[in-house]
Design a protein around this motif. Structure first.
Motif, PDB file in Angstrom:
ATOM      1  N   GLU A  76       0.805  -0.820   0.538  1.00 31.04           N
ATOM      2  CA  GLU A  76      -0.254   0.752  -0.292  1.00 31.04           C
ATOM      3  C   GLU A  76       1.253   0.967   0.152  1.00 31.04           C
ATOM      4  O   GLU A  76       0.623   2.650  -0.990  1.00 31.04           O
ATOM      5  CB  GLU A  76      -0.856   0.098   1.017  1.00 31.04           C
ATOM      6  N   ARG A 133       0.954   3.634  -3.200  1.00 25.79           N
ATOM      7  CA  ARG A 133       1.010   5.538  -3.041  1.00 25.79           C
ATOM      8  C   ARG A 133       1.681   6.118  -2.970  1.00 25.79           C
ATOM      9  O   ARG A 133       2.003   7.770  -3.874  1.00 25.79           O
ATOM     10  CB  ARG A 133       0.458   5.483  -1.497  1.00 25.79           C
ATOM     11  N   THR A 146      -2.534   6.016  -5.671  1.00 24.19           N
ATOM     12  CA  THR A 146      -3.665   5.671  -5.833  1.00 24.19           C
ATOM     13  C   THR A 146      -3.314   4.282  -4.762  1.00 24.19           C
ATOM     14  O   THR A 146      -1.743   3.661  -4.605  1.00 24.19           O
ATOM     15  CB  THR A 146      -3.789   4.375  -6.975  1.00 24.19           C
ATOM     16  N   THR A 147      -4.379   2.813  -4.227  1.00 27.88           N
ATOM     17  CA  THR A 147      -4.162   1.864  -3.667  1.00 27.88           C
ATOM     18  C   THR A 147      -4.048   0.737  -4.691  1.00 27.88           C
ATOM     19  O   THR A 147      -4.719   0.912  -5.978  1.00 27.88           O
ATOM     20  CB  THR A 147      -5.493   1.549  -2.776  1.00 27.88           C
TER      21      THR A 147
END
Length: 104
Positions: free
Chosen positions: A34, A38, A43-44
């Motif tokens: 994650e 990021r 984004t995830t």
């Protein structure tokens, strides 16, 4: 590791990986995955998978024969089990319904 994750996602032939599976295949924690997404992609991993799979559905529907395939079958293949949520996300991303893409 993010670039390796992107290659794994790009190689998918159908929705066979979860974000947890992806982290495990890369030998890192979900949190590390994650953080990497990021930092590098803003984004995830989950959102990236969803967007990638929506694009795959779009490509498949655009090439498909409407007499031989259904929107539901293609959506399910790419991991979208809830038709309402799938249709809403598809319309938001492509500006038309999945059925419109299939018919065009």
């Amino acid at each position: 590791k993010v670039q390796e994750a992107l290659r794994l996602v790009a190689a998918e032939q159908y929705a066979d990986r979860t974000v947890l599976d992806l982290a495990a295949e890369l030998g890192i924690s979900l949190r590390a995955l994650e953080i990497g997404f990021r930092r590098e992609l803003h984004t995830t991993p989950h959102e990236y998978l969803r967007t990638s799979r929506l694009a795959r559905v779009h490509e498949e529907l655009a090439r498909a024969d409407a007499q031989r395939i259904t929107v539901s079958a293609v959506a399910y293949k790419w991991g979208f089990a809830n038709p309402g949520r799938f249709a809403r996300a598809y319309r938001e991303m492509f500006g038309e319904s999945p059925a419109q893409t299939l018919r065009s």
